[in-house]
Design an enzyme around this catalytic site. Structure first.
Site, mmCIF file in Angstrom:
data_model
loop_
_atom_site.group_PDB
_atom_site.id
_atom_site.type_symbol
_atom_site.label_atom_id
_atom_site.label_comp_id
_atom_site.label_asym_id
_atom_site.label_seq_id
_atom_site.Cartn_x
_atom_site.Cartn_y
_atom_site.Cartn_z
ATOM 1 N N CYS A 3 -3.972 -6.714 2.347
ATOM 2 C CA CYS A 3 -2.936 -5.711 2.601
ATOM 3 C C CYS A 3 -2.527 -5.771 4.068
ATOM 4 O O CYS A 3 -3.359 -5.608 4.964
ATOM 5 C CB CYS A 3 -3.450 -4.315 2.250
ATOM 6 S SG CYS A 3 -2.325 -2.999 2.730
ATOM 7 N N HIS A 45 -6.082 3.157 2.027
ATOM 8 C CA HIS A 45 -5.216 2.318 1.201
ATOM 9 C C HIS A 45 -4.775 3.071 -0.044
ATOM 10 O O HIS A 45 -5.527 3.221 -1.000
ATOM 11 C CB HIS A 45 -5.885 1.003 0.817
ATOM 12 C CG HIS A 45 -4.937 0.114 0.055
ATOM 13 N ND1 HIS A 45 -4.012 -0.700 0.688
ATOM 14 C CD2 HIS A 45 -4.736 -0.035 -1.277
ATOM 15 C CE1 HIS A 45 -3.299 -1.324 -0.232
ATOM 16 N NE2 HIS A 45 -3.711 -0.936 -1.436
ATOM 17 N N HIS A 99 3.823 4.063 2.684
ATOM 18 C CA HIS A 99 4.374 4.205 4.027
ATOM 19 C C HIS A 99 5.690 4.950 3.983
ATOM 20 O O HIS A 99 6.410 4.923 2.982
ATOM 21 C CB HIS A 99 4.561 2.841 4.695
ATOM 22 C CG HIS A 99 5.388 1.877 3.893
ATOM 23 N ND1 HIS A 99 4.867 1.167 2.849
ATOM 24 C CD2 HIS A 99 6.688 1.520 3.983
ATOM 25 C CE1 HIS A 99 5.826 0.388 2.326
ATOM 26 N NE2 HIS A 99 6.934 0.603 2.993
ATOM 27 N N HIS A 101 9.276 5.346 6.161
ATOM 28 C CA HIS A 101 10.156 4.835 7.211
ATOM 29 C C HIS A 101 10.751 6.036 7.936
ATOM 30 O O HIS A 101 11.252 6.965 7.292
ATOM 31 C CB HIS A 101 11.307 4.022 6.618
ATOM 32 C CG HIS A 101 10.883 2.812 5.841
ATOM 33 N ND1 HIS A 101 10.933 1.543 6.367
ATOM 34 C CD2 HIS A 101 10.400 2.672 4.579
ATOM 35 C CE1 HIS A 101 10.518 0.676 5.453
ATOM 36 N NE2 HIS A 101 10.193 1.323 4.361
#
Ligand code: 5GP
Ligand code: ZN
Length: 113
Positions: A3, A45, A99, A101
């Site tokens: 990853c 994760h 995630h 942005h």
């Protein structure tokens, strides 16, 4: 596990850190889509938004609790910004570690919603 973002957390892949604490890390995107393009990730994760349960949601809440500070320090708080999460194939997710942005620094133009 293979990853990219876990490798960034571990320091195996270098990144330009914007903010970091024991739960999350924020760093500049390698291929910026706006004058300010920051990626914010949990230091756990989580494969995608599909994998968010109550435990994972604590990381998500912490990310959102820190976004005002991150945005302010990046100089985009006043004019505004966009927070995006891409989930899965149709969402256009390319890195399988949850995630967000954080985009700003210009008028971001057209919106989907
Ligand atoms: P996604 O398309 O999954 O929503 O977003 C993945 C983002 O991670 C992309 O904007 C891409 O440019 C960024 N990215 C991929 N690999 C790296 C890397 O090694 N370093 C950094 N800083 N950003 C990366
Ligand atoms: Zn990961």
């Amino acid at each position: 596990m293979d990853c990219v973002f876990c490798a960034i957390i571990n320091g195996d892949i270098p990144s330009k850190t914007v903010y970091e604490d024991d739960m999350i890390k924020a760093f500049y995107d390698i291929e910026p889509q706006a004058p300010v393009h920051i990626i914010i990730i949990p230091k756990l994760h989580i494969a995608s938004a599909n994998e968010i349960g109550e435990d994972e949601a604590k990381y998500v809440a912490h990310i959102f609790a820190k976004i005002p500070q991150i945005a302010k320090e990046a100089g985009i708080a006043e004019n505004g910004y966009r927070i995006i999460n891409n989930c899965g194939k149709d969402g256009g997710q390319t890195v399988g570690h949850l995630h967000f942005h954080l985009l700003g620094g210009r008028d971001l133009g057209a919106k989907l919603v």
